[in-house]
Write a protein that holds these residues in place. Structure first.
Motif, PDB file in Angstrom:
ATOM      1  N   GLY A  93      -5.145   6.060  17.960  1.00 48.14           N
ATOM      2  CA  GLY A  93      -3.982   5.318  17.486  1.00 48.14           C
ATOM      3  C   GLY A  93      -4.039   5.092  15.999  1.00 48.14           C
ATOM      4  O   GLY A  93      -5.067   5.316  15.342  1.00 48.14           O
ATOM      5  N   VAL A  94      -2.908   4.624  15.457  1.00 52.65           N
ATOM      6  CA  VAL A  94      -2.757   4.392  14.027  1.00 52.65           C
ATOM      7  C   VAL A  94      -2.103   3.032  13.812  1.00 52.65           C
ATOM      8  O   VAL A  94      -1.081   2.719  14.431  1.00 52.65           O
ATOM      9  N   VAL A  95      -2.706   2.241  12.960  1.00 50.14           N
ATOM     10  CA  VAL A  95      -2.079   1.023  12.443  1.00 50.14           C
ATOM     11  C   VAL A  95      -1.623   1.345  11.025  1.00 50.14           C
ATOM     12  O   VAL A  95      -2.453   1.584  10.147  1.00 50.14           O
ATOM     13  N   GLY A  96      -0.322   1.401  10.827  1.00 48.98           N
ATOM     14  CA  GLY A  96       0.227   1.876   9.568  1.00 48.98           C
ATOM     15  C   GLY A  96       0.787   0.768   8.694  1.00 48.98           C
ATOM     16  O   GLY A  96       0.364  -0.391   8.760  1.00 48.98           O
ATOM     17  N   TRP A  97       1.760   1.138   7.884  1.00 45.65           N
ATOM     18  CA  TRP A  97       2.360   0.205   6.925  1.00 45.65           C
ATOM     19  C   TRP A  97       3.856   0.466   6.845  1.00 45.65           C
ATOM     20  O   TRP A  97       4.303   1.624   6.824  1.00 45.65           O
ATOM     21  N   VAL A  98       4.610  -0.612   6.816  1.00 41.34           N
ATOM     22  CA  VAL A  98       6.050  -0.567   6.588  1.00 41.34           C
ATOM     23  C   VAL A  98       6.413  -1.780   5.743  1.00 41.34           C
ATOM     24  O   VAL A  98       5.867  -2.875   5.948  1.00 41.34           O
ATOM     25  N   GLY A 154       1.125  -0.205  15.402  1.00 46.70           N
ATOM     26  CA  GLY A 154       1.566  -1.391  14.684  1.00 46.70           C
ATOM     27  C   GLY A 154       1.424  -1.201  13.192  1.00 46.70           C
ATOM     28  O   GLY A 154       1.217  -0.085  12.708  1.00 46.70           O
ATOM     29  N   ILE A 155       1.520  -2.307  12.471  1.00 45.65           N
ATOM     30  CA  ILE A 155       1.455  -2.244  11.011  1.00 45.65           C
ATOM     31  C   ILE A 155       0.449  -3.259  10.475  1.00 45.65           C
ATOM     32  O   ILE A 155       0.076  -4.215  11.163  1.00 45.65           O
ATOM     33  N   ARG A 156       0.024  -3.006   9.241  1.00 40.37           N
ATOM     34  CA  ARG A 156      -0.882  -3.926   8.566  1.00 40.37           C
ATOM     35  C   ARG A 156      -0.411  -4.148   7.136  1.00 40.37           C
ATOM     36  O   ARG A 156      -0.668  -3.327   6.256  1.00 40.37           O
ATOM     37  N   ASP A 215      -0.274   1.209   0.734  1.00 36.63           N
ATOM     38  CA  ASP A 215       1.002   0.585   1.080  1.00 36.63           C
ATOM     39  C   ASP A 215       2.137   1.588   0.960  1.00 36.63           C
ATOM     40  O   ASP A 215       2.901   1.573  -0.003  1.00 36.63           O
ATOM     41  N   SER A 216       2.257   2.466   1.959  1.00 41.57           N
ATOM     42  CA  SER A 216       3.357   3.422   1.947  1.00 41.57           C
ATOM     43  C   SER A 216       3.587   3.939   3.355  1.00 41.57           C
ATOM     44  O   SER A 216       2.645   4.045   4.156  1.00 41.57           O
ATOM     45  N   VAL A 217       4.834   4.264   3.658  1.00 42.65           N
ATOM     46  CA  VAL A 217       5.140   4.909   4.933  1.00 42.65           C
ATOM     47  C   VAL A 217       4.506   6.292   4.974  1.00 42.65           C
ATOM     48  O   VAL A 217       4.090   6.771   6.040  1.00 42.65           O
ATOM     49  N   ALA A 218       4.396   6.942   3.821  1.00 37.85           N
ATOM     50  CA  ALA A 218       3.740   8.254   3.770  1.00 37.85           C
ATOM     51  C   ALA A 218       2.297   8.164   4.261  1.00 37.85           C
ATOM     52  O   ALA A 218       1.788   9.096   4.894  1.00 37.85           O
ATOM     53  N   GLU A 219       1.629   7.053   3.992  1.00 39.66           N
ATOM     54  CA  GLU A 219       0.276   6.842   4.495  1.00 39.66           C
ATOM     55  C   GLU A 219       0.280   6.821   6.021  1.00 39.66           C
ATOM     56  O   GLU A 219      -0.580   7.433   6.671  1.00 39.66           O
ATOM     57  N   HIS A 247      12.197  -4.343   3.435  1.00 37.66           N
ATOM     58  CA  HIS A 247      13.124  -3.256   3.134  1.00 37.66           C
ATOM     59  C   HIS A 247      14.343  -3.350   4.044  1.00 37.66           C
ATOM     60  O   HIS A 247      14.242  -3.714   5.222  1.00 37.66           O
ATOM     61  N   ALA A 248      15.507  -3.004   3.510  1.00 37.32           N
ATOM     62  CA  ALA A 248      16.748  -3.088   4.291  1.00 37.32           C
ATOM     63  C   ALA A 248      16.690  -2.215   5.536  1.00 37.32           C
ATOM     64  O   ALA A 248      17.351  -2.509   6.545  1.00 37.32           O
ATOM     65  N   ASP A 249      15.905  -1.126   5.499  1.00 36.58           N
ATOM     66  CA  ASP A 249      15.809  -0.204   6.629  1.00 36.58           C
ATOM     67  C   ASP A 249      14.547  -0.413   7.459  1.00 36.58           C
ATOM     68  O   ASP A 249      14.141   0.472   8.215  1.00 36.58           O
ATOM     69  N   ALA A 250      13.900  -1.573   7.338  1.00 35.81           N
ATOM     70  CA  ALA A 250      12.617  -1.783   8.010  1.00 35.81           C
ATOM     71  C   ALA A 250      12.712  -1.576   9.514  1.00 35.81           C
ATOM     72  O   ALA A 250      11.855  -0.918  10.120  1.00 35.81           O
ATOM     73  N   THR A 251      13.756  -2.099  10.127  1.00 31.42           N
ATOM     74  CA  THR A 251      13.855  -1.962  11.584  1.00 31.42           C
ATOM     75  C   THR A 251      14.061  -0.509  11.991  1.00 31.42           C
ATOM     76  O   THR A 251      13.501  -0.046  12.987  1.00 31.42           O
ATOM     77  N   ARG A 252      14.851   0.222  11.204  1.00 31.50           N
ATOM     78  CA  ARG A 252      15.072   1.637  11.515  1.00 31.50           C
ATOM     79  C   ARG A 252      13.783   2.432  11.353  1.00 31.50           C
ATOM     80  O   ARG A 252      13.467   3.304  12.184  1.00 31.50           O
TER      81      ARG A 252
END
Length: 286
Positions: free
Chosen positions: A74-79, A101-103, A54-58, A83-88
């Motif tokens: 492709g990559v399915v990541g995590w955000v 996308g994200i998981r 569970d990290s953007v670094a991942e 978080h206040a900056d999630a959309t950014r």
């Protein structure tokens, strides 16, 4: 044939809080070099790498691997959607063409209705705007909530990982059957044929999995089913080639699964941004 669900991890990066320390089969590095020969041997022409931490670094780590290895399509990541900056952050990650996308790891979140929190709305709506996918790592008792979630976000593509992990060891499947049917009623839902052998009794093969596979294939049909290995977690129960044989044999024996759709196991329906990579991954057709 594309594998829509596999993992890489490098323990020196830290994280991976879910990983049991007493399982040496998992508690080691898994890198692209460990998978490449397996893919060659099984005829898999490309994969989608899915987050395991569970990290953007991942997410950035997996994207860097995809840059170095063209067959990682492709990559399915995590955000953190709260978080206040999630959309950014989502917008920045989407600049990479292989970010699909994200998981969120919903199975590990203590709040069973986390998906319905209004604090997620901005990030989820941004996923829709960016044409990204939401992978749902859920258990059977999350499925009714997931169906409500999809009613709230009807334009969001949702991929159910591992068929929502039916409890194949106990055989208590009523909640799973009914809940998955509620999710499948939404046309933007998809399901990965992955992760079943690790939920089943040891040594399970097609005979033990057939009822489960029948239910899933009846609900989703060939255009909303994806093949996934869940490698290297798969190694706890069987090997890559054995799992691929189970799925291919099931397809061959199931007339309602059109061979020219799920038979190619092509994930573009769910991961639309993948289409530019699927026509010629590493020189081979998808």
């Amino acid at each position: 044939m594309i594998d829509t669900h596999q993992h890489f991890w490098r323990l020196s990066r830290r994280g991976y809080a879910w990983m049991p320390e007493d399982l040496p089969a998992l508690n080691r590095d898994y890198e692209p070099k460990d998978l490449r020969d397996i893919l060659n041997d099984t005829g898999i022409t490309g994969t989608i790498a899915v987050q395991a931490d569970d990290s953007v670094a991942e997410t950035e780590f997996l994207l860097s691997l995809s840059d170095a290895h063209p067959w990682i399509l492709g990559v399915v990541g995590w955000v953190d959607l709260e978080h206040a900056d999630a959309t950014r952050i989502l917008t920045a990650l989407a600049e990479h063409p292989k970010f699909l996308g994200i998981r969120p790891m919903i199975q590990d979140i203590s709040d069973p209705e986390w998906m319905l929190r209004p604090t997620l709305a901005a990030g989820l709506n941004r996923l829709v705007e960016l044409d990204l996918t939401f992978d749902a790592l859920v258990l059977p008792d999350h499925l009714r909530t997931l169906a409500r979630f999809m009613e709230r976000y009807p334009d969001l593509r949702v991929v159910v990982d591992h068929c929502a992990k039916p409890n194949l060891r106990s055989g208590a499947l009523d909640e799973w059957r009914d809940g998955l049917a509620a999710v499948a009623a939404h046309p933007n839902s998809f399901c990965k044929l992955s992760g079943l052998v690790t939920e089943a009794p040891p040594g399970a093969g097609l005979a033990e999995l057939r009822d489960c596979l029948d239910h899933v294939s009846q609900l989703f049909g060939p255009n909303r089913l994806l093949f996934g290995s869940d490698w290297p977690v798969l190694n706890l129960a069987t090997d890559y080639a054995a799992w691929q044989r189970i799925i291919c044999q099931y397809i061959d024996e199931t007339p309602r699964l059109a061979q020219d759709t799920i038979g190619q196991l092509n994930p573009q329906f769910a991961y639309t941004r993948l289409s530019q990579h699927c026509t010629n991954p590493n020189g081979a057709g998808a």
